[in-house]
Design a protein around this motif. Structure first.
Motif, short mmCIF file in Angstrom:
data_model
loop_
_atom_site.label_atom_id
_atom_site.label_comp_id
_atom_site.label_asym_id
_atom_site.label_seq_id
_atom_site.Cartn_x
_atom_site.Cartn_y
_atom_site.Cartn_z
N THR A 118 0.83 -1.21 0.00
CA THR A 118 0.00 0.00 0.00
C THR A 118 0.86 1.25 0.00
O THR A 118 0.59 2.22 -0.72
CB THR A 118 -0.94 0.00 1.22
N ILE A 119 1.91 1.24 0.81
CA ILE A 119 2.82 2.39 0.86
C ILE A 119 3.46 2.61 -0.51
O ILE A 119 3.57 3.75 -0.98
CB ILE A 119 3.91 2.17 1.94
N ARG A 120 3.86 1.52 -1.15
CA ARG A 120 4.45 1.65 -2.50
C ARG A 120 3.47 2.29 -3.47
O ARG A 120 3.86 3.16 -4.26
CB ARG A 120 4.86 0.27 -3.00
N ARG A 121 2.21 1.90 -3.41
CA ARG A 121 1.21 2.50 -4.30
C ARG A 121 1.02 3.97 -4.00
O ARG A 121 0.88 4.80 -4.91
CB ARG A 121 -0.14 1.77 -4.18
N MET A 122 1.04 4.33 -2.73
CA MET A 122 0.79 5.71 -2.34
C MET A 122 1.94 6.65 -2.70
O MET A 122 1.76 7.87 -2.72
CB MET A 122 0.47 5.80 -0.84
N THR A 123 3.10 6.09 -3.01
CA THR A 123 4.19 6.97 -3.47
C THR A 123 3.89 7.54 -4.85
O THR A 123 4.58 8.46 -5.31
CB THR A 123 5.54 6.21 -3.53
N ASN A 124 2.84 7.04 -5.49
CA ASN A 124 2.40 7.55 -6.80
C ASN A 124 1.11 8.35 -6.71
O ASN A 124 0.47 8.60 -7.72
CB ASN A 124 2.22 6.39 -7.78
N ASP A 125 0.73 8.74 -5.51
CA ASP A 125 -0.51 9.51 -5.32
C ASP A 125 -0.44 10.81 -6.12
O ASP A 125 0.64 11.37 -6.37
CB ASP A 125 -0.70 9.83 -3.84
N LEU A 126 -1.60 11.31 -6.53
CA LEU A 126 -1.66 12.54 -7.32
C LEU A 126 -1.29 13.77 -6.50
O LEU A 126 -0.90 14.79 -7.06
CB LEU A 126 -3.05 12.71 -7.92
N ASP A 127 -1.42 13.68 -5.19
CA ASP A 127 -1.11 14.81 -4.32
C ASP A 127 0.33 14.70 -3.81
O ASP A 127 0.68 13.71 -3.16
CB ASP A 127 -2.08 14.86 -3.14
N PRO A 128 1.19 15.68 -4.09
CA PRO A 128 2.59 15.59 -3.67
C PRO A 128 2.78 15.45 -2.16
O PRO A 128 3.73 14.80 -1.71
CB PRO A 128 3.20 16.91 -4.17
N SER A 129 1.89 16.04 -1.37
CA SER A 129 2.04 15.94 0.08
C SER A 129 1.79 14.51 0.56
O SER A 129 2.41 14.04 1.51
CB SER A 129 1.11 16.92 0.80
N VAL A 130 0.86 13.82 -0.10
CA VAL A 130 0.61 12.41 0.21
C VAL A 130 1.81 11.58 -0.22
O VAL A 130 2.28 10.69 0.50
CB VAL A 130 -0.67 11.91 -0.49
N GLN A 131 2.31 11.87 -1.41
CA GLN A 131 3.51 11.19 -1.90
C GLN A 131 4.66 11.34 -0.91
O GLN A 131 5.37 10.37 -0.61
CB GLN A 131 3.95 11.77 -3.24
N ALA A 145 15.00 -3.59 -2.70
CA ALA A 145 14.38 -3.51 -4.03
C ALA A 145 13.66 -2.19 -4.26
O ALA A 145 13.36 -1.84 -5.41
CB ALA A 145 13.40 -4.67 -4.22
N ASP A 146 13.37 -1.44 -3.19
CA ASP A 146 12.68 -0.16 -3.32
C ASP A 146 13.63 0.99 -3.64
O ASP A 146 13.17 2.10 -3.94
CB ASP A 146 11.91 0.16 -2.03
N ILE A 147 14.92 0.73 -3.59
CA ILE A 147 15.89 1.80 -3.84
C ILE A 147 15.70 2.40 -5.24
O ILE A 147 15.76 3.62 -5.43
CB ILE A 147 17.33 1.27 -3.69
N GLY A 148 15.45 1.54 -6.23
CA GLY A 148 15.30 2.03 -7.60
C GLY A 148 14.18 3.04 -7.75
O GLY A 148 14.37 4.10 -8.38
N SER A 149 13.01 2.76 -7.18
CA SER A 149 11.89 3.70 -7.29
C SER A 149 12.17 4.97 -6.51
O SER A 149 11.78 6.07 -6.92
CB SER A 149 10.59 3.04 -6.81
N LEU A 150 12.88 4.85 -5.39
CA LEU A 150 13.21 6.03 -4.60
C LEU A 150 14.22 6.91 -5.34
O LEU A 150 14.16 8.14 -5.26
CB LEU A 150 13.77 5.62 -3.23
N GLU A 151 15.14 6.30 -6.07
CA GLU A 151 16.11 7.08 -6.84
C GLU A 151 15.40 7.96 -7.86
O GLU A 151 15.80 9.11 -8.09
CB GLU A 151 17.09 6.14 -7.54
N LYS A 152 14.35 7.43 -8.48
CA LYS A 152 13.58 8.22 -9.44
C LYS A 152 12.86 9.38 -8.75
O LYS A 152 12.76 10.48 -9.29
CB LYS A 152 12.57 7.34 -10.16
#
Length: 215
Positions: A118-131, A145-152
């Motif tokens: 769920t946390i991984r999905r919420m990193t793509n929320d439309l609201d930057p404050s939620v992200q 394995a989450d390092i790659g998405s965090l780097e982006k």
């Protein structure tokens, strides 16, 4: 008010199941000015409560409260260390329209390792404050394995999202030695002060250095 605040803090430190039930009942009828103190006590009590029916009862009250009251209940679900609390919190992700509620949920989700998807999905929320809150929580529960998405996300236009991404890479790196050092070193050259500061702090916390010890 000062007496009520001190009483609520004391209850938050010692109450458990019985206290949580009583406080939840009080929250449902309390005036708005009293709900802040009751919320402090309830959140603390829920951190020690184990009754499986309490999370559902808290969620049932959610729609009757204003934003501060809803935040209290969401935080309490994050602090209650039971599978039922995690399930109720996860179910809320599909019904919370307000960014305020989603932001609090993204923060509270860090209290449950099972909510990592769920946390991984919420990193793509439309609201930057939620992200930003979800990215911060990913640092608590995330894996190498989450390092790659965090780097982006370090390249995100919102500075809070980017700075939290750097911080979370650092916290994951503590658990997975050496992971993400490249992103942290790159963060030292970011044009934004908060990103650079978090990159430096993350390198210090994880005990890592950049190539050739130049930074």
């Amino acid at each position: 008010p000062e007496v009520r605040l001190q009483a609520s803090m004391s209850l938050g430190r010692v109450a458990g199941d019985a206290g949580a039930r009583g406080l939840l009942s009080r929250l449902s009828v309390a005036s708005e000015q009293d709900r802040a103190a009751l919320g402090i006590a309830f959140s603390g009590a829920m951190s020690r409560a184990r009754s499986e029916d309490l999370p559902a009862k808290a969620v049932a009250l959610l729609d009757t409260l204003g934003v501060p009251g809803r935040e209290v209940l969401i935080e309490a679900l994050g602090r209650m260390p039971t599978a039922s609390a995690a399930r109720e919190l996860d179910r809320l992700t599909g019904r919370l329209a307000s960014p305020d509620d989603r932001r609090k949920l993204a923060e509270a989700a860090a209290g449950h390792a099972t909510m990592l998807p769920t946390i991984r999905r919420m990193t793509n929320d439309l609201d930057p404050s939620v992200q930003a809150n979800a990215v911060w929580s990913l640092g608590v529960t995330g894996e190498a394995a989450d390092i790659g998405s965090l780097e982006k996300l370090v390249q995100h236009r919102d500075v809070a999202v980017a700075a939290n991404a750097v911080a979370s890479i650092g916290r994951i790196s503590v658990r997975h030695r050496g992971a993400g050092v490249g992103a942290l070193c790159a963060g030292l050259d970011d044009g934004r002060t908060y990103v650079r500061a978090n990159a430096l702090a993350a390198l210090a916390v994880s005990g890592q250095r950049c190539d050739k010890g130049e930074k």
